[in-house]
Enzyme design. Structure first.
Site, mmCIF file in Angstrom:
data_model
loop_
_atom_site.group_PDB
_atom_site.id
_atom_site.type_symbol
_atom_site.label_atom_id
_atom_site.label_comp_id
_atom_site.label_asym_id
_atom_site.label_seq_id
_atom_site.Cartn_x
_atom_site.Cartn_y
_atom_site.Cartn_z
ATOM 1 N N ARG A 67 0.800 -1.252 0.000
ATOM 2 C CA ARG A 67 0.000 0.000 0.000
ATOM 3 C C ARG A 67 0.819 1.282 0.000
ATOM 4 O O ARG A 67 0.248 2.375 0.195
ATOM 5 C CB ARG A 67 -0.949 0.056 1.211
ATOM 6 C CG ARG A 67 -1.843 -1.153 1.389
ATOM 7 C CD ARG A 67 -2.762 -1.369 0.222
ATOM 8 N NE ARG A 67 -3.800 -2.350 0.502
ATOM 9 C CZ ARG A 67 -4.403 -3.058 -0.446
ATOM 10 N NH1 ARG A 67 -4.053 -2.919 -1.722
ATOM 11 N NH2 ARG A 67 -5.351 -3.913 -0.130
ATOM 12 N N HIS A 235 -3.343 -16.104 -7.519
ATOM 13 C CA HIS A 235 -4.452 -16.605 -6.686
ATOM 14 C C HIS A 235 -5.474 -17.471 -7.419
ATOM 15 O O HIS A 235 -6.632 -17.080 -7.581
ATOM 16 C CB HIS A 235 -5.159 -15.452 -5.959
ATOM 17 C CG HIS A 235 -5.352 -14.172 -6.744
ATOM 18 N ND1 HIS A 235 -5.929 -14.140 -8.001
ATOM 19 C CD2 HIS A 235 -5.049 -12.887 -6.449
ATOM 20 C CE1 HIS A 235 -5.967 -12.885 -8.427
ATOM 21 N NE2 HIS A 235 -5.441 -12.106 -7.504
ATOM 22 N N ASP A 309 -1.524 -12.964 -0.713
ATOM 23 C CA ASP A 309 -2.315 -11.832 -1.217
ATOM 24 C C ASP A 309 -2.688 -10.908 -0.050
ATOM 25 O O ASP A 309 -3.807 -10.371 0.000
ATOM 26 C CB ASP A 309 -3.564 -12.281 -1.988
ATOM 27 C CG ASP A 309 -4.123 -11.179 -2.891
ATOM 28 O OD1 ASP A 309 -3.527 -10.083 -2.954
ATOM 29 O OD2 ASP A 309 -5.164 -11.417 -3.529
ATOM 30 N N HIS A 313 -6.858 -3.402 4.559
ATOM 31 C CA HIS A 313 -7.791 -2.287 4.399
ATOM 32 C C HIS A 313 -8.159 -1.807 5.799
ATOM 33 O O HIS A 313 -8.169 -2.610 6.742
ATOM 34 C CB HIS A 313 -9.058 -2.727 3.663
ATOM 35 C CG HIS A 313 -8.835 -3.101 2.234
ATOM 36 N ND1 HIS A 313 -8.502 -2.191 1.259
ATOM 37 C CD2 HIS A 313 -8.894 -4.305 1.606
ATOM 38 C CE1 HIS A 313 -8.376 -2.804 0.093
ATOM 39 N NE2 HIS A 313 -8.595 -4.099 0.273
ATOM 40 N N PHE A 327 -12.372 -5.277 -1.558
ATOM 41 C CA PHE A 327 -11.985 -6.687 -1.543
ATOM 42 C C PHE A 327 -10.647 -6.861 -0.831
ATOM 43 O O PHE A 327 -9.736 -6.052 -1.016
ATOM 44 C CB PHE A 327 -11.791 -7.193 -2.980
ATOM 45 C CG PHE A 327 -13.053 -7.320 -3.783
ATOM 46 C CD1 PHE A 327 -13.790 -8.490 -3.743
ATOM 47 C CD2 PHE A 327 -13.488 -6.287 -4.606
ATOM 48 C CE1 PHE A 327 -14.945 -8.637 -4.516
ATOM 49 C CE2 PHE A 327 -14.638 -6.415 -5.381
ATOM 50 C CZ PHE A 327 -15.376 -7.590 -5.330
#
Ligand code: DOR
Ligand code: ZN
Ligand code: ZN
Length: 428
Positions: A67, A235, A309, A313, A327
């Site tokens: 991020r 994934h 993955d 958030h 997601f």
């Protein structure tokens, strides 16, 4: 600078057992691995007594979201690499869906230099395939490679245009770089967030069909065959994708693939309801039949490696209605305990198999100099307490975010010490 890890249990692939070993580390490299029956001459070196613990090559995670730059309220390179280290990871590869998107040499250099300054594990940046991940125009692959990008991917979205993907593959192949693909055909998804299955039917939701992923896998293995590129599927979550990858490998296409712990452990039927967005990720949790298919694919080598993955958030974002929430789930700090507890302790896999899929296999696929406890290799090492059982407590995560569906799960196999280039970067 010298360090000994004594009395640790090291997996021996030949004997299929844990064996007691002492490991001597000198100047960041593994100098010697000697039998546990010998007396180590530790002299004035620092000593870690790993009695009763697993000593493994450091885990490698080739699919993570740090991020940084742009979404530092979710995670940054300092917290993300600490979270990785706490989960036993010593090398991680970060996705380019940052802000700005990692589509210029400048941003690749920013990530590398920040990782060197504040990161505690090795950070390998991916760059995007298309500018701003919009699918319209290829990035400047040559300058991105030169800046240190290790591969190209538009993770977060699929590359919708086949000609664009083919051009990307041809160019990547010409410079000996891999293409890593988030496989998703937008026209088959359109606003849906849960898989087509029991859960979507029960709640009257429009479902995401398995073909939305597999159509890209099928298209891309054909394009990989045509261009010769190393093509890596992100994934993998469906039975249909597994079939296509298996076939492509059989006929010699240079395809490799990864799977996440959540797709190995959870199906849509486990989603508790509509008010917890920690069960929302992309690809979505699929049917029990798909879960079985990805497990078998990892077991037979159709899928090469496990990745997390890791997709942090904020609590505010995940507290929105499930339709509006983003997601993704965090993954570093639960990955190994989840798989150890659910697959190794239950007798389905050997410990060696799990370790290989988290160390030697990603190293082989991405040609990394790590992933093995061998003389001369970088001393990237993880020490794990296999015995101690503990419940997952998201409030204790080193990550800035704690969006996980695994809170409260009772797991064993918690990493206790993580070593990168011979330096202890995390210790319980
Ligand atoms: O669940 C996901 N989260 N899937 C993706 O493809 C992107 C990722 C993110 O960036 O949050
Ligand atoms: Zn993705
Ligand atoms: Zn991702």
């Amino acid at each position: 600078m010298s360090l000994w890890i004594i009395n640790g249990n090291v997996w021996n692939e030949t004997s299929g057992n844990l064996e007691s070993k002492h490991i001597r580390i000198e100047n960041g490299l593994i100098e010697a691995v000697i039998d546990g029956t010998q007396t180590p001459d530790t002299g004035s070196a620092e000593v870690i007594d790993a009695q009763g613990k697993l000593v493994s090559p450091g885990f490698i995670d080739m699919h993570v979201h740090l991020r940084d730059p742009g979404f530092e309220y979710k995670e940054d390179i300092a917290t993300g690499t600490r979270s990785a280290a706490k989960g036993g990871f010593t090398t991680i590869a970060c996705m380019p869906n940052t802000r700005p998107v990692t589509d210029t040499a400048e941003t690749v250099r920013y990530i590398k230099s920040k990782a060197e300054q504040v990161g505690v594990v090795k950070v390998l940046p991916y760059a995007s395939i298309t500018k701003n991940e919009l699918g319209r125009e290829l990035t400047d692959f040559a300058s991105l490679k030169e800046a240190g990008a290790i591969g190209f991917t538009d993770d977060g979205v699929g590359v919708q245009n086949a000609q664009m993907m083919k051009n990307a593959m041809a160019l990547a192949h010409s410079m000996d770089m891999p293409i890593i693909a988030h496989c998703e055909d937008d026209t088959l998804v359109e606003g849906a967030w849960a898989s087509e299955g029991e859960f979507s039917r029960k709640h009257g939701l429009k479902g995401i069909p398995n073909e939305s992923e597999a159509i890209h896998v099928g298209r891309d293995v054909l394009l990989a065959e045509a261009t010769g590129v190393h093509y890596h599927v992100c994934h993998v979550s469906t039975e249909q994708s597994v079939r296509l990858i298996r076939l492509a490998k059989q006929i010699g296409v240079r395809v490799t693939a990864e799977v996440c712990p959540h797709h190995l452990l959870l199906s849509d039927e486990d989603i508790p309801g509509l008010d917890d967005a920690n069960w929302k990720m992309n690809p979505p949790l699929r049917t029990p039949r798909d879960v079985q298919a990805v497990i078998e694919a990892l077991e037979d080598g159709t899928i090469d490696m496990v990745v997390t993955d890791h997709a942090p958030h904020s609590a505010e974002e995940k507290a929105r209605s499930v339709q509006l929430a983003p997601f993704g789930i965090v993954g570093f700090e639960t990955a190994f305990p989840l798989l150890y507890t659910k697959f190794v302790q239950t007798g389905k896999w050997t410990l060696g198999f799990l370790l290989q899929r988290m160390t030697a296999d990603p190293a082989r696929v991405f040609r990394l100099p790590t992933g093995r406890l061998e003389q001369g290799a970088p001393a990237d090492i993880t020490i794990v307490d296999l015995a101690n059982e503990r419940a997952v407590d998201p409030s204790t995560f080193a990550s800035k975010s704690n969006n996980t569906p695994f809170g409260g799960w009772k797991l064993s196999g918690w990493p206790v010490t993580t070593i990168v280039d011979g330096a202890i970067v995390w210790s319980e």
